[in-house]
Write a protein that holds these residues in place. Structure first.
Motif, short mmCIF file in Angstrom:
data_model
loop_
_atom_site.label_atom_id
_atom_site.label_comp_id
_atom_site.label_asym_id
_atom_site.label_seq_id
_atom_site.Cartn_x
_atom_site.Cartn_y
_atom_site.Cartn_z
N THR A 19 -25.41 -5.40 41.28
CA THR A 19 -26.72 -6.07 41.33
C THR A 19 -27.62 -5.37 42.34
O THR A 19 -28.79 -5.08 42.05
CB THR A 19 -26.52 -7.55 41.73
OG1 THR A 19 -25.67 -8.15 40.75
CG2 THR A 19 -27.84 -8.29 41.77
N GLN A 20 -27.09 -5.10 43.52
CA GLN A 20 -27.91 -4.47 44.56
C GLN A 20 -28.38 -3.08 44.13
O GLN A 20 -29.54 -2.71 44.33
CB GLN A 20 -27.12 -4.39 45.87
CG GLN A 20 -27.03 -5.76 46.55
CD GLN A 20 -26.10 -5.77 47.75
OE1 GLN A 20 -25.08 -5.07 47.74
NE2 GLN A 20 -26.43 -6.56 48.75
N LEU A 22 -31.27 -8.77 34.66
CA LEU A 22 -29.88 -8.90 35.14
C LEU A 22 -29.34 -10.29 34.82
O LEU A 22 -28.19 -10.44 34.37
CB LEU A 22 -29.82 -8.66 36.66
CG LEU A 22 -30.18 -7.27 37.16
CD1 LEU A 22 -30.08 -7.22 38.68
CD2 LEU A 22 -29.27 -6.22 36.53
N VAL A 23 -30.18 -11.29 35.05
CA VAL A 23 -29.72 -12.67 34.83
C VAL A 23 -29.56 -12.93 33.33
O VAL A 23 -28.47 -13.31 32.86
CB VAL A 23 -30.72 -13.69 35.45
CG1 VAL A 23 -30.32 -15.12 35.08
CG2 VAL A 23 -30.77 -13.53 36.96
N ASN A 24 -30.65 -12.74 32.61
CA ASN A 24 -30.65 -13.20 31.20
C ASN A 24 -29.83 -12.33 30.26
O ASN A 24 -29.27 -12.83 29.29
CB ASN A 24 -32.09 -13.28 30.68
CG ASN A 24 -32.84 -14.43 31.32
OD1 ASN A 24 -32.23 -15.35 31.88
ND2 ASN A 24 -34.16 -14.39 31.29
N LYS A 37 -22.52 -16.21 41.69
CA LYS A 37 -23.32 -16.69 42.82
C LYS A 37 -23.62 -15.56 43.80
O LYS A 37 -24.70 -15.53 44.40
CB LYS A 37 -22.59 -17.83 43.54
CG LYS A 37 -22.74 -19.15 42.80
CD LYS A 37 -21.95 -20.25 43.46
CE LYS A 37 -21.98 -21.49 42.58
NZ LYS A 37 -20.97 -22.47 42.93
N ALA A 38 -22.66 -14.66 43.97
CA ALA A 38 -22.89 -13.53 44.90
C ALA A 38 -24.11 -12.74 44.45
O ALA A 38 -24.94 -12.33 45.28
CB ALA A 38 -21.65 -12.65 44.94
N SER A 39 -24.23 -12.54 43.15
CA SER A 39 -25.40 -11.80 42.64
C SER A 39 -26.66 -12.66 42.70
O SER A 39 -27.74 -12.17 43.06
CB SER A 39 -25.15 -11.38 41.19
OG SER A 39 -24.17 -10.37 41.16
N LEU A 40 -26.52 -13.92 42.33
CA LEU A 40 -27.70 -14.80 42.31
C LEU A 40 -28.34 -14.94 43.68
O LEU A 40 -29.55 -15.12 43.79
CB LEU A 40 -27.32 -16.19 41.79
CG LEU A 40 -27.29 -16.39 40.27
CD1 LEU A 40 -26.94 -17.84 39.96
CD2 LEU A 40 -28.62 -16.01 39.63
N GLU A 41 -27.50 -14.87 44.71
CA GLU A 41 -28.05 -15.02 46.06
C GLU A 41 -29.07 -13.94 46.40
O GLU A 41 -30.00 -14.18 47.15
CB GLU A 41 -26.93 -15.05 47.10
CG GLU A 41 -26.40 -16.45 47.30
CD GLU A 41 -25.26 -16.53 48.28
OE1 GLU A 41 -25.20 -15.68 49.19
OE2 GLU A 41 -24.43 -17.45 48.12
N VAL A 42 -28.87 -12.75 45.85
CA VAL A 42 -29.87 -11.71 46.12
C VAL A 42 -30.98 -11.71 45.07
O VAL A 42 -32.09 -11.26 45.34
CB VAL A 42 -29.23 -10.29 46.23
CG1 VAL A 42 -28.34 -10.20 47.45
CG2 VAL A 42 -28.47 -9.91 44.98
N ILE A 43 -30.68 -12.24 43.90
CA ILE A 43 -31.69 -12.23 42.83
C ILE A 43 -32.69 -13.38 42.97
O ILE A 43 -33.89 -13.21 42.77
CB ILE A 43 -30.99 -12.31 41.44
CG1 ILE A 43 -30.26 -11.00 41.15
CG2 ILE A 43 -31.98 -12.63 40.34
CD1 ILE A 43 -29.43 -11.02 39.89
N ILE A 90 -38.10 -16.26 42.84
CA ILE A 90 -38.97 -17.29 43.43
C ILE A 90 -40.27 -16.64 43.92
O ILE A 90 -41.36 -17.15 43.69
CB ILE A 90 -38.24 -18.02 44.57
CG1 ILE A 90 -37.10 -18.87 43.98
CG2 ILE A 90 -39.20 -18.90 45.38
CD1 ILE A 90 -36.16 -19.46 45.01
N ALA A 91 -40.13 -15.47 44.55
CA ALA A 91 -41.30 -14.79 45.13
C ALA A 91 -42.34 -14.45 44.06
O ALA A 91 -43.53 -14.48 44.31
CB ALA A 91 -40.84 -13.53 45.85
#
Lengths: 337, 211
Positions: B23-24, B36-38, B70-76, B81-82
């Motif tokens: 992800t990073q 990445l999410v969808n 969740k590890a990926s979602l935390e950075v995504i 939101i921004a």
């Protein structure tokens, strides 16, 4: 033939006059004497009074000491929460073994040390004194994964299987020693049968069950046999994928929850294994009608065959209509194995 | 550019380190976080749910997959939101007052998150007031309640009644589940939906926000 003689004869493969009847009641039993469930969990005299009342009212063949899963964990020092009208529960976010290194320093509490385990043992002594020649007296212990989850926190334990399998084995080895000591004192106090609840075993698949859980359940069962005891295994939840293992532990009784088909258990268990259960305790026993309960009991009996004991899939819910429970009991009272 | 199929595999296999690293790297190389999410993480959690339903995965496998996601979602999530991206819905989930059992609730929460929902996990022993506060302060549009015991399920009814009294019942869909719960009970207490399993709960939530 009285109740105790009936169950013991059935377990020994000898002829009996009718099917034994051993449904699990806890909160339902407590309600029969109008006591607070908090007192049922903490005062053995209340538990004994309620169990004898429900057994005599409905014609059960046994009494048991089970009240909640937290007796051993509480004595080990795990934070637990007491409720007036519900079972004692573990507080997972403050689990005793949240820090794994605590296990190395954890001492096995004395089952006769005045704690919650001692209270359970006192219940057995009082049962023996009051109804010991008439009713079968069943004690209770937690199995390796259930007690491991109580000490470590169930969510954390589930990931430990991947993250630190060696810790899981150390934890289960500790639990076996703890539970064998507890079982020994229950047998000394007069328990005819030791119930072993290993609820969390239904959450892991056959791979983890066979590698991590079954070997420790087997150690526990063998240890109890070596003390001259007998075991009733109960695993809450869907055990369909682990029936073969459950049925090959050598337990006197395998008590199944409603999600595991009895006919599959019959095919997979060792020959002659006594099966108990397993109608849905909520949708059939609590929410159904006496006719539905009778039909479900007959279906269970057909699937299990003669090596069968009548009961529900899990605890009889507190607000079960008495006429529904009576229908379950009458099935046992009126049918030979 | 990393091979994003590996992100899918990392989530399905519960490899949180790999999931985060891919992800990073993808984000650093300018891949749209929503892709990445969808296109990778949601399908991965769908697959996890499918295997769970088919008895190929069990609770440990599901929990480590959720941890990788969740590890990926935390950075995504902060990136989404921004730039003002909205989740599929915002779910306030909790085990009802008086009940401390949470494994089923946690499975549902993980699969909802994997299904693209923002999940506000209120934990266990959640009072009706806490659910109401979450609707008011965090604009949750779904409330998901769990109970393991027949003795605690009445708290679902009292929570729904409290939502009505607080004037927020019309702003949320109420979904319920747990071992003793049935569709009949959901209908009796006026819940908007019931699922007997965690996978079904995601479909139910998607349906709830679509109506």
């Amino acid at each position: 033939m009285n109740s105790r003689e009936r169950v013991l004869a059935h377990l020994a493969g000898k002829p009996v006059d009718r099917l034994p009847l051993m449904p699990i009641t806890m909160m339902f039993a407590c309600q029969q004497i109008g006591a607070r469930y908090r007192d049922y969990c903490t005062d053995y005299r209340v538990l004994v009074e309620a169990q004898i009342r429900v057994a005599e009212t409905f014609g059960f063949d046994y009494v048991n000491t089970m009240s909640d899963p937290a007796r051993e964990a509480a004595d080990c020092g795990a934070p637990v929460e007491f409720f007036d009208h519900q079972p004692v529960a573990l507080v997972e976010d403050r689990a005793l073994l949240a820090d794994k290194s605590t296990l190395a320093r954890l001492k096995i509490p004395d089952p006769l040390g005045g704690g919650r385990m001692h209270n359970g043992i006192q219940a057995i002594s009082l049962f023996k004194e009051r109804v010991g020649s008439e009713k079968l007296v069943e004690g209770w212990i937690e199995g390796p994964i259930a007690e491991g989850a109580d000490l470590r926190g169930i969510n954390t334990l589930m990931t430990d299987f991947f993250d630190d399998p060696a810790f899981v084995k150390d934890l289960f080895a500790f639990v076996i020693e703890l539970e064998l000591r507890f079982a020994r004192e229950q047998i000394r106090a007069g328990a005819d049968l030791i119930g072993m609840g290993d609820a969390a075993a239904s959450l892991v698949g056959p791979h983890f069950y066979e590698e991590f859980v079954w070997p420790y359940e087997k150690q526990l069962v063998d240890g109890i046999h070596a003390m001259g005891g007998r075991v009733r295994l109960h695993i809450c939840g869907n055990t369909r994928r682990i029936l073969k293992g459950m049925g090959s532990l050598g337990c006197a009784v395998v008590d199944l929850d409603s999600l595991a088909p009895l006919h599959e258990a019959r095919q997979q268990a060792a020959p002659g294994q006594i099966l108990l259960g397993n109608m849905n305790p909520v949708t059939v026993l609590r929410n159904g009608t006496p006719d539905l309960v009778t039909a479900a009991a007959a279906q269970c009996h057909r699937e299990a065959g003669p090596r069968f004991i009548v009961g529900a899939g899990c605890e009889v819910p507190r607000d079960t209509p008495p006429e529904n429970l009576r229908a379950l009991c009458e099935y046992a009272h009126q049918h030979a194995p | 550019m990393p091979d994003l199929k590996l992100l899918y595999e990392a989530v399905v296999n519960g490899d949180a380190k790999a999931s985060l690293a891919i992800t990073q790297q993808a984000l650093a190389e300018g891949v749209d976080p929503l892709i990445l999410v969808n296109e990778h993480m949601v399908p991965a959690m769908d697959e996890v749910g499918r295997r769970f339903e088919a008895n190929e995965f069990f609770v440990p496998e599901l929990l480590i997959a959720a941890r990788a996601m969740k590890a990926s979602l935390e950075v995504i999530r902060p990136l989404l939101i921004a730039r003002g991206d909205k989740p599929a819905g915002r779910v306030a989930i909790g085990t009802v007052k008086g009940d401390l059992h949470d494994i089923g609730k946690n499975l549902v929460a993980s699969l909802l998150e994997g299904g693209g929902f923002e999940v506000i996990d209120l934990g266990v022993n959640v009072t009706p007031e806490k659910f109401i506060e979450t609707v008011n302060l965090k604009q949750a549009n779904i409330i998901a309640m769990s109970a393991l015991l027949t003795t605690t399920m009445p708290a679902m009814k009292s929570t729904i009644e409290a939502l009505k009294s607080a004037g927020v019942r019309d702003r949320v869909k109420v979904l319920i589940g747990g071992a003793p719960i049935t569709q009949k009970y959901a209908d009796e207490i006026g819940a908007d939906g019931y699922s007997e399993n965690a996978v079904g709960a995601v479909a139910l939530a998607k349906k709830a926000v679509a109506t």
